[in-house]
Structures are given as structure tokens and as C-alpha cells.
Design an enzyme around this catalytic site. Structure first.
Site, PDB file in Angstrom:
ATOM      1  N   CYS A  14       0.835  -1.201   0.000  1.00  0.00           N
ATOM      2  CA  CYS A  14       0.000   0.000   0.000  1.00  0.00           C
ATOM      3  C   CYS A  14       0.870   1.252   0.000  1.00  0.00           C
ATOM      4  O   CYS A  14       1.386   1.659   1.039  1.00  0.00           O
ATOM      5  CB  CYS A  14      -0.931   0.001   1.200  1.00  0.00           C
ATOM      6  N   CYS A  62      -0.402   4.134   2.159  1.00  0.00           N
ATOM      7  CA  CYS A  62      -0.180   3.939   3.598  1.00  0.00           C
ATOM      8  C   CYS A  62       1.288   4.153   3.955  1.00  0.00           C
ATOM      9  O   CYS A  62       1.604   4.763   4.976  1.00  0.00           O
ATOM     10  CB  CYS A  62      -0.533   2.516   4.025  1.00  0.00           C
ATOM     11  N   ASP A  63       2.184   3.621   3.161  1.00  0.00           N
ATOM     12  CA  ASP A  63       3.582   3.516   3.593  1.00  0.00           C
ATOM     13  C   ASP A  63       4.585   4.339   2.785  1.00  0.00           C
ATOM     14  O   ASP A  63       5.760   4.408   3.163  1.00  0.00           O
ATOM     15  CB  ASP A  63       4.007   2.035   3.548  1.00  0.00           C
TER      16      ASP A  63
END
Ligand code: NDP
Length: 320
Positions: A138, A141-142
Site C-alpha cells: 500500500c 499507507c507507507d
């Protein structure tokens, strides 16, 4: 051995942000929800490390801690949370029938499905070893953790293309590893990728191994599938964007799905094609796939279930 069949007003299947949010709203509406967590309580977020984009956590939070907070909040209002997986369902008549762990049958007036989706991985041992330590499925997200660094991303669909351009804004260099000599992504997305100077697309290339120092990712070994030539790329982050699989196998033949297995809902609602069955979170969303959007649709599912039951009680049309 026969067992007495338990009846519940609201059964929630799955325990990610969608399921827990549905539980909080359903419990507060006095629907006495019963939740089955599935085999991975907390869902996909328990696989991540830091979560910095969920509003309400100004200092960030780890995925497992956040899901623990969700659980506590759902329990605070009386959700009956049970560990177990739903092995089959029968939505052909009311009340709906759900079998848990292949032995226990529950009947339910409403069912909220929040079984999520599972990111596909390449299946390499080294990829698993560094999952959460440089390997991620992701970028939204990261990606932030790799600001100013070099990363690689595998995949050639719309997700990979979108995530590569997202990463290119944060990272110094993005290697995009495409296994064929062409993309699967739409022309517009490919155009964006090819016009982003710090994305280098490497075609006909497969990942052999994620390299690391025992703690975090330090590179990736790739091989050209035409020439057999291997090379090591120095990267600190390795993103996998080869698609997701919605967890809908048990609903096949029972609920309408798109060609990739995502549950179909009436746009702007969580209503499925079956009366009293609602779907929320990633199981019905291949597009946004964020914890906050899943939580939002979990709230919608509980409200849809509550209104459905109220309408039924008052003899009004039960469908939205
Ligand atoms: P897709 O299934 O469309 O693409 C998966 C990609 O991963 C393909 O390019 C495939 O390669 C590649 N792949 C699969 N397995 C491997 C492997 N083992 N090694 C290397 N590469 C591999 O998934 P997406 O998540 O990209 O998209 C899902 C759906 O969501 C699509 O319908 C897409 O259009 C949509 N979407 C739309 C967006 C938008 O409109 N903005 C954004 C994101 C998604 P190959 O091509 O060789 O099969």
C-alpha cells in the site's frame, strides 16, 4: 449432535475498520450486534506498521494498536465479538442463515459483510520476511516512510501506475517492474507514468528476491525474462501492486458480484441485491481501499441495517 439455532438481529462478518465501525453504530442503535472476526481479527491493518493517515491520531498509531482501539470501542457499547469464521451462508430466504466454523448455525435478520480484501503478493520468502520492514502492498499507507529514498514497485495495472506516480512525488527514484513488454493499466495512467521523470519502467522483468540486511530492505534482485540477465537494484522500499482478492468466495451464487469478485452495492449505499444483507469496506470497494473509507462505509451499513429493520417493523418497503 444437534445444537439449538441462535437468532440475532444483526450479524457482522469481519473485523476490520468497516466491521468494527458497523458494530459501534449497530450497538448504539440497540441492534445487539454479534460479530465474527474471521481468522485475522483486525483485518489487513494488523499487517501494517505505522498508520499516519487516520484522522484522530495526530501522532500516528500502529495498525494493530488502532484495531485494538476499534475493538474496545465496539465492545464498550456491547458488541458480542467472537473469534470464528463464517464457512457458508444461505441468503435464499428470511431469516438469513450463516454457518460458523462449519458447525454452528445462526439465523440473522440483517447481515453486514465486512470481510475485506487481501492484497496479492508475489509469494517469495524474502518478500514475506521483510513485510512491514520495507515491503508494502500500500503506497498510500507507507510511501511517506520512504521520502527522498529509492523504491521499486511491481505491477502494471491501474493500481501500480497510480501508486508509482504517488511514490514519485515522495521518493527520489521509482523503479517500476513490469513483467510483460506492456502495461495493463489504462492509456491515461500509462501516459502519466511515462511522463514522470523519476519513474524508470523496466519491462519484461520479474522479481527474484527482495534483498535486505536482516532488518530492512536494501535492494531487489530482478531478472529479465527474455534474456535471463539478472541485476540488483538498490532500493529501500519494495511495493507490491499486483491486485487484491476480495474475500467473497462464500458468497458466490448468493450475492451479485463484479467479474473480479467484489460485491455489488447500490451506489451511495451498502445495499446488496439481497434484502437485509449489506456490504461495507474493501469487500465492495476496489477503488479507494482506505481504512477511513472502509470505516465510513461500515457506518453506512449499520444505518442501512437499522433503517431496514425499522421500515420492516412499520410495514414499509424494506429495501432501500
Ligand atoms: P489488475 O489486476 O488490473 O493488475 C494487476 C497487475 O499486476 C497486472 O499488470 C499484472 O501483470 C501484474 N501482476 C500480477 N501478478 C504478477 C506477478 N506475479 N508478477 C508481476 N506482476 C504481476 O489490478 P489493479 O489492482 O491494478 O486494478 C484492479 C482494478 O481496479 C482494475 O479494474 C483497475 O482498472 C481498477 N483501478 C482503477 C483505478 C483508476 O481508475 N484510477 C485505480 C486503481 C485500480 P499482467 O498485466 O502481465 O497480467
Amino acid at each position: 449432535m444437534s445444537e439449538e439455532i441462535e437468532h440475532v438481529e444483526c450479524l457482522i462478518i469481519g473485523s476490520g475498520p468497516a466491521g468494527y465501525t458497523a458494530a459501534i453504530y449497530a450497538a448504539r442503535a440497540d441492534l445487539k450486534p454479534v460479530m465474527y472476526t474471521g481468522m485475522e481479527p483486525g483485518g489487513q491493518l494488523t499487517q501494517t506498521t505505522e498508520v499516519d493517515n487516520f484522522p484522530g491520531y495526530p501522532a500516528g498509531v500502529t495498525g494493530p494498536d488502532m484495531m485494538e482501539d476499534f475493538r474496545k470501542q465496539a465492545e464498550r457499547f456491547g458488541t458480542d465479538i467472537r473469534f470464528g469464521y463464517v464457512s457458508s451462508v444461505d441468503f435464499s430466504s428470511l431469516p438469513h442463515k450463516v454457518v460458523v466454523d462449519e458447525i454452528k448455525t445462526i439465523t440473522a435478520d440483517t447481515v453486514i459483510i465486512s470481510t475485506g480484501a487481501t492484497a496479492k503478493y508475489l509469494g517469495l520468502p524474502s518478500e514475506q520476511k521483510y513485510s512491514g520492514f520495507g515491503v508494502s502492498a500500500c503506497a498510500v499507507c507507507d510511501g511517506f516512510f520512504f521520502k527522498g529514498q529509492d523504491v521499486a514497485i511491481v505491477g502494471a495495472g491501474d493500481t501500480a501506475a497510480e501508486e508509482a506516480t504517488y511514490l514519485a512525488k515522495l521518493c527520489k527514484k521509482v523503479y517500476m517492474l513490469v513483467r510483460r513488454d506492456e502495461f495493463r493499466a489504462s492509456k491515461a495512467m500509462v501516459h502519466r507514468v511515462l511522463n514522470t521523470p523519476n519513474i524508470e519502467v523496466i519491462y519484461n522483468t520479474e522479481t527474484k528476491e527482495v534483498l535486505g540486511d536482516g532488518k530492512t530492505v536494501t535492494g531487489v534482485r530482478v531478472v529479465n525474462n527474455e534474456t535471463g540477465v539478472e541485476q540488483d537494484l538498490d532500493v529501500q522500499g519494495f511495493f507490491v501492486a499486483i491486485g487484491h482478492k476480495p474475500n467473497t468466495d462464500i458468497f458466490k451464487g448468493q450475492l451479485d458480484m463484479d467479474e473480479t469478485g467484489y460485491l455489488k452495492t447500490v451506489p451511495g449505499s451498502t445495499v446488496t441485491n439481497v434484502e437485509g444483507v449489506f456490504a461495507s469496506g474493501d469487500v465492495q470497494d476496489s477503488y479507494y481501499r482506505q481504512a477511513i473509507t472502509a470505516a465510513g462505509s461500515g457506518c453506512m451499513a449499520a444505518l442501512d441495517a437499522e433503517r431496514y429493520l425499522a421500515a420492516k417493523e412499520h410495514g414499509v418497503s424494506a429495501t432501500a
